[in-house]
Scaffold this motif. Structure first.
Motif, PDB file in Angstrom:
ATOM      1  N   ARG A 280      15.512 -31.579 -13.688  1.00 36.46           N
ATOM      2  CA  ARG A 280      16.442 -32.517 -14.333  1.00 36.46           C
ATOM      3  C   ARG A 280      17.858 -32.370 -13.784  1.00 36.46           C
ATOM      4  O   ARG A 280      18.584 -33.351 -13.629  1.00 36.46           O
ATOM      5  N   CYS A 312       9.254 -27.430 -22.420  1.00 34.14           N
ATOM      6  CA  CYS A 312       9.860 -27.272 -23.756  1.00 34.14           C
ATOM      7  C   CYS A 312       8.835 -27.338 -24.892  1.00 34.14           C
ATOM      8  O   CYS A 312       9.168 -27.799 -25.989  1.00 34.14           O
ATOM      9  N   GLU A 315      10.010 -24.650 -27.529  1.00 32.91           N
ATOM     10  CA  GLU A 315      11.395 -24.637 -28.017  1.00 32.91           C
ATOM     11  C   GLU A 315      11.587 -25.696 -29.090  1.00 32.91           C
ATOM     12  O   GLU A 315      11.105 -26.816 -28.937  1.00 32.91           O
ATOM     13  N   CYS A 320      16.416 -26.811 -27.573  1.00 30.46           N
ATOM     14  CA  CYS A 320      16.429 -27.781 -26.470  1.00 30.46           C
ATOM     15  C   CYS A 320      17.823 -28.346 -26.262  1.00 30.46           C
ATOM     16  O   CYS A 320      18.282 -28.495 -25.141  1.00 30.46           O
ATOM     17  N   CYS A 323      19.996 -25.586 -24.745  1.00 32.86           N
ATOM     18  CA  CYS A 323      19.576 -25.272 -23.376  1.00 32.86           C
ATOM     19  C   CYS A 323      20.086 -26.322 -22.393  1.00 32.86           C
ATOM     20  O   CYS A 323      20.685 -26.000 -21.367  1.00 32.86           O
ATOM     21  N   ILE A 324      19.876 -27.584 -22.752  1.00 29.73           N
ATOM     22  CA  ILE A 324      20.257 -28.630 -21.791  1.00 29.73           C
ATOM     23  C   ILE A 324      21.783 -28.716 -21.660  1.00 29.73           C
ATOM     24  O   ILE A 324      22.306 -28.921 -20.565  1.00 29.73           O
TER      25      ILE A 324
HETATM   26 FE1  FES Z   1      14.140 -27.837 -23.867  1.00 35.36          FE
HETATM   27 FE2  FES Z   1      15.401 -26.589 -22.021  1.00 35.36          FE
HETATM   28  S1  FES Z   1      14.167 -25.723 -23.553  1.00 35.36           S
HETATM   29  S2  FES Z   1      15.512 -28.652 -22.475  1.00 35.36           S
END
Ligand code: FES
Ligand code: SAM
Length: 354
Positions: A280, A312, A315, A320, A323-324
């Motif tokens: 990504r 993910c 998570e 999430c 993390c992003i």
């Molecule tokens: Fe979901 Fe990274 S853990 S975007």
């Protein structure tokens, strides 16, 4: 300056490429680095450094269709089916709002349980939270699209998958390409922000048809375009297909899209990260400006298995989101705290420059 450099510079300035030029850029590996850098510059100039987040809610994996590439196709008897209740969908939207999302994407298989009336009620309730609603629930009648729009949905995602009509109708048995194209036209006429896109790497797909996809998106013209690498699912007729070229080819499609449609929204798709651990982020540096983190409860995520190796799965929505954001900040970009409508950046930018 080499011929390739000239071509890319010209595309960067004019946002025009012919079919032949698109094919050249898609097929020549020497174009890759130049193309990604040019797309990144065009992205910065036209949509800025902000990354829009859309909270993805995968609310049902029931599907009446039987697309040969898709893990939740009707005939996959191994798929464990689930369907969130309207109440659960609303709760998930509330969670997205709490986490700071401005937009939610409601996505599902084509599940007849969700009648137009039920969908409209869900849309109205989510709308009251002040969220922008994107739908990604497949082909519907014009009347249904009109009803969702009236209820408050503002965006719709419907990938054309491929503009090769024969390939589409072979891989999507029982479906008609022109019907899908008509849906996109209806959505546009009804005032939606329309998102479409391609699956890249389908068996039988050619550089010519990928070039046609890009020209098709420009001709609509789309407000968003999601390019996803095709990843074969083991319980589908396309199991065992190779994915060797899909990551780079998808990246090139995204970059070319940015060159010819400079101010649209282009997501860095989740499937990119299945094929590459930094997928990504690399996409965000090659033209993309949107990420759609999953807000669906972890209980259901693995069941919405369009392809294997989905990221993910363990998570939760909060992890999430964190993390992003960390990854985006690490490349010198930031989360944009705006709804992220098509053209929004240039409008605000011009205003503040006055
Ligand atoms: Fe979901 Fe990274 S853990 S975007
Ligand atoms: N039912 C809705 C529709 O048809 O638009 C939305 C759900 S559909 C599963 C969302 C997208 O998943 C499809 O448009 C397709 O491009 C993608 N998809 C399906 N199978 C895939 C696969 N094996 N690899 C990558 N993407 C896939």
């Amino acid at each position: 300056m080499s011929a390739l450099e000239k071509l890319i510079t010209q595309a960067e300035q004019t946002h025009r490429l012919t079919r032949e030029e698109l094919i050249t850029l898609l097929t020549d590996p020497q174009a890759d680095t130049l193309l990604f850098a040019a797309a990144d510059r065009v992205r910065k100039a036209n949509v800025g450094d902000g990354v829009y987040l859309r909270g993805l809610i995968e609310f049902s994996n029931y599907c009446k269709n039987n697309c040969c590439y898709c893990g939740i196709r009707r005939d996959n008897s191994h798929a464990e089916r689930y369907r969130l209740t309207p109440q659960e969908i609303l709760q998930t939207a509330r969670l997205a709002q709490t986490l700071g999302y401005k937009t939610v994407v409601l996505q599902s298989g084509e599940d007849p349980w969700f009648t137009a009336d039920k969908m409209c009620e869900i849309i109205r309730q989510i709308k009251q939270l002040g969220l922008v609603i994107t739908l990604s629930i497949g082909e519907k009648t014009r009347e249904e699209y009109a009803a969702y729009r009236q209820a408050g949905a503002q965006r719709y995602l419907l990938r054309i998958e491929t503009t090769d009509v024969n390939l589409y109708e072979k891989l999507d048995p029982g479906m008609r390409w022109h019907q899908r194209a008509k849906c996109l036209q209806d959505l546009k006429e009804l005032g939606y922000e329309v998102g479409s896109g391609s699956l890249v790497g389908l068996p039988g797909q050619t550089a010519e048809s990928l070039a046609d996809d890009l020209l098709f998106f420009k001709q609509i013209p789309v407000d968003m375009a999601g390019i996803g690498p095709f990843i074969p699912h083991p319980q589908t007729p396309l199991k065992g297909e190779s994915t060797a070229w899909h990551f780079t080819l998808s990246l090139k499609m995204m970059a070319l899209m940015r060159l010819i449609l400079p101010d649209i929204n282009i997501p860095a798709t989740t499937a990119m990260e299945t094929l590459h651990p930094q997928g990504r982020i690399i996409a965000l540096q090659s033209g993309a400006n949107v990420v759609m983190p999953n807000v669906t409860d972890v209980r259901w995520r693995k069941r919405y298995a369009l392809y294997p190796g989905k990221i993910c799965l363990g998570e939760d929505a909060t992890q999430c989101r964190g993390c992003i954001e960390g990854k985006i900040n690490a490349i010198g970009r930031h989360i944009a705290h705006a709804p992220g409508f098509h053209g929004e950046y240039l409008k605000t930018h011009k205003k503040s420059a006055r």
